[in-house]
Design a protein around this motif. Structure first.
Motif, PDB file in Angstrom:
ATOM      1  N   SER A  24       0.860  -1.178   0.000  1.00  0.00           N
ATOM      2  CA  SER A  24       0.000   0.000   0.000  1.00  0.00           C
ATOM      3  C   SER A  24       0.899   1.231   0.000  1.00  0.00           C
ATOM      4  CB  SER A  24      -0.891   0.017   1.236  1.00  0.00           C
ATOM      5  OG  SER A  24      -1.725  -1.109   1.258  1.00  0.00           O
ATOM      6  N   LEU A  25       0.608   2.172  -0.876  1.00  0.00           N
ATOM      7  CA  LEU A  25       1.378   3.410  -0.955  1.00  0.00           C
ATOM      8  C   LEU A  25       0.503   4.575  -0.530  1.00  0.00           C
ATOM      9  CD1 LEU A  25       3.242   2.873  -4.340  1.00  0.00           C
ATOM     10  CD2 LEU A  25       4.075   2.446  -2.027  1.00  0.00           C
ATOM     11  N   GLN A  26       1.153   5.591   0.027  1.00  0.00           N
ATOM     12  CA  GLN A  26       0.420   6.766   0.486  1.00  0.00           C
ATOM     13  C   GLN A  26       0.343   7.791  -0.642  1.00  0.00           C
ATOM     14  OE1 GLN A  26       1.984   8.823   3.968  1.00  0.00           O
ATOM     15  NE2 GLN A  26      -0.097   8.890   4.771  1.00  0.00           N
ATOM     16  N   ASP A  27      -0.868   8.255  -0.901  1.00  0.00           N
ATOM     17  CA  ASP A  27      -1.091   9.289  -1.895  1.00  0.00           C
ATOM     18  C   ASP A  27      -0.534  10.597  -1.344  1.00  0.00           C
ATOM     19  OD1 ASP A  27      -2.385  11.508  -3.277  1.00  0.00           O
ATOM     20  OD2 ASP A  27      -3.739  10.024  -4.146  1.00  0.00           O
ATOM     21  N   GLN A  86      -4.184   9.414   1.949  1.00  0.00           N
ATOM     22  CA  GLN A  86      -4.815   8.098   1.989  1.00  0.00           C
ATOM     23  C   GLN A  86      -3.883   7.048   1.387  1.00  0.00           C
ATOM     24  OE1 GLN A  86      -8.433   8.859  -0.266  1.00  0.00           O
ATOM     25  NE2 GLN A  86      -9.610   8.717   1.626  1.00  0.00           N
ATOM     26  N   TYR A  87      -4.123   5.816   1.771  1.00  0.00           N
ATOM     27  CA  TYR A  87      -3.358   4.707   1.206  1.00  0.00           C
ATOM     28  C   TYR A  87      -4.166   4.037   0.108  1.00  0.00           C
ATOM     29  CZ  TYR A  87      -0.035   5.004   5.002  1.00  0.00           C
ATOM     30  OH  TYR A  87       0.937   5.438   5.861  1.00  0.00           O
ATOM     31  N   TYR A  88      -3.460   3.629  -0.944  1.00  0.00           N
ATOM     32  CA  TYR A  88      -4.068   2.838  -2.003  1.00  0.00           C
ATOM     33  C   TYR A  88      -3.207   1.602  -2.200  1.00  0.00           C
ATOM     34  CZ  TYR A  88      -0.462   4.901  -4.972  1.00  0.00           C
ATOM     35  OH  TYR A  88       0.739   5.302  -5.492  1.00  0.00           O
ATOM     36  N   ARG A  89      -3.842   0.532  -2.558  1.00  0.00           N
ATOM     37  CA  ARG A  89      -3.128  -0.725  -2.735  1.00  0.00           C
ATOM     38  C   ARG A  89      -2.522  -0.732  -4.135  1.00  0.00           C
ATOM     39  NH1 ARG A  89      -7.127  -2.753   0.898  1.00  0.00           N
ATOM     40  NH2 ARG A  89      -6.212  -3.044   2.930  1.00  0.00           N
ATOM     41  N   ARG A 110      -9.830   2.659  -0.507  1.00  0.00           N
ATOM     42  CA  ARG A 110      -8.901   3.688  -0.046  1.00  0.00           C
ATOM     43  C   ARG A 110      -8.886   3.656   1.472  1.00  0.00           C
ATOM     44  NH1 ARG A 110      -5.397   6.204  -3.472  1.00  0.00           N
ATOM     45  NH2 ARG A 110      -6.433   7.234  -5.157  1.00  0.00           N
ATOM     46  N   PRO A 140      -5.460   7.937   6.354  1.00  0.00           N
ATOM     47  CA  PRO A 140      -4.038   8.157   6.638  1.00  0.00           C
ATOM     48  C   PRO A 140      -3.508   7.424   7.874  1.00  0.00           C
ATOM     49  CG  PRO A 140      -5.055  10.217   6.006  1.00  0.00           C
ATOM     50  CD  PRO A 140      -6.164   9.206   6.134  1.00  0.00           C
ATOM     51  N   GLY A 157       4.725   4.199   2.429  1.00  0.00           N
ATOM     52  CA  GLY A 157       3.852   3.055   2.200  1.00  0.00           C
ATOM     53  C   GLY A 157       4.106   1.961   3.216  1.00  0.00           C
TER      54      GLY A 157
END
Length: 175
Positions: A2-5, A10-13, A30, A33, A98
């Motif tokens: 998962s990386l942080q936008d 927010q995190y997205y996979r 999503r 944080p 992430g």
């Protein structure tokens, strides 16, 4: 993974291994944080990672957790469906970008310290690759638009105009 936008926090996979059948469902969720950070407590720390035992996790599940319980018996040392291993992806200056989350190891066992440290080596390589990809993307964006205003530059405008003229000629049948 998962990386942080960077914009929303927010995190997205971004990537996965082993959950192919659920990937579309998981990928589109999503995460807030603090989703991972709330588990970064000293009592869970092993090396530079965090192992959250199911006994704790069962009482703190949130609406964002996607868990398949299963009906198998659980023995000490076996991975429980609610166990979680989080490996933070941090830059050299300790900025969290992430998290690698291990939800169910293939061997069904709780990872050893050596296993966790091996994943951390992989995580360090992943951070380098992610930072390089972000730098490349930023340079690419700056090559076609002004860094201050965000307006596309003249060269990019000319390239896009040429593509559109060629597309219009193809669609009208003229050469």
């Amino acid at each position: 993974v998962s990386l942080q936008d960077d914009r929303t926090g927010q995190y997205y996979r971004a990537a996965q291994a082993g959950i192919d059948e659920r990937w579309e469902e998981v990928r589109n969720v999503r995460l807030p944080p603090d989703h991972f950070e709330r588990n970064f407590a000293p009592e869970f720390l092993i090396s530079r990672s965090y192992f959250i035992n199911h006994r704790y996790y069962e009482s703190t599940r949130s609406e964002f957790d996607i868990v398949t319980m299963g009906n198998r018996a659980h023995k000490e040392g076996d991975w429980h469906p609610l166990d979680m291993l989080l490996i933070p992806l941090t830059t050299r200056d300790d900025k969290l970008i992430g998290v690698i989350s291990v939800d169910e190891p293939e061997d069904g066992k709780v990872p050893t310290l050596e296993g966790i440290q091996a994943i951390e080596v992989f995580a360090n390589q992943a951070v380098t690759a992610i930072e390089n990809a972000k730098s490349y993307q930023r340079v690419r964006e700056l090559s076609i638009q002004d860094g201050l205003t965000g307006v596309f530059n003249h060269r990019h405008f000319q390239q896009m105009l040429l593509k559109e003229v060629q597309r219009a000629r193809r669609s009208s049948g003229r050469r």
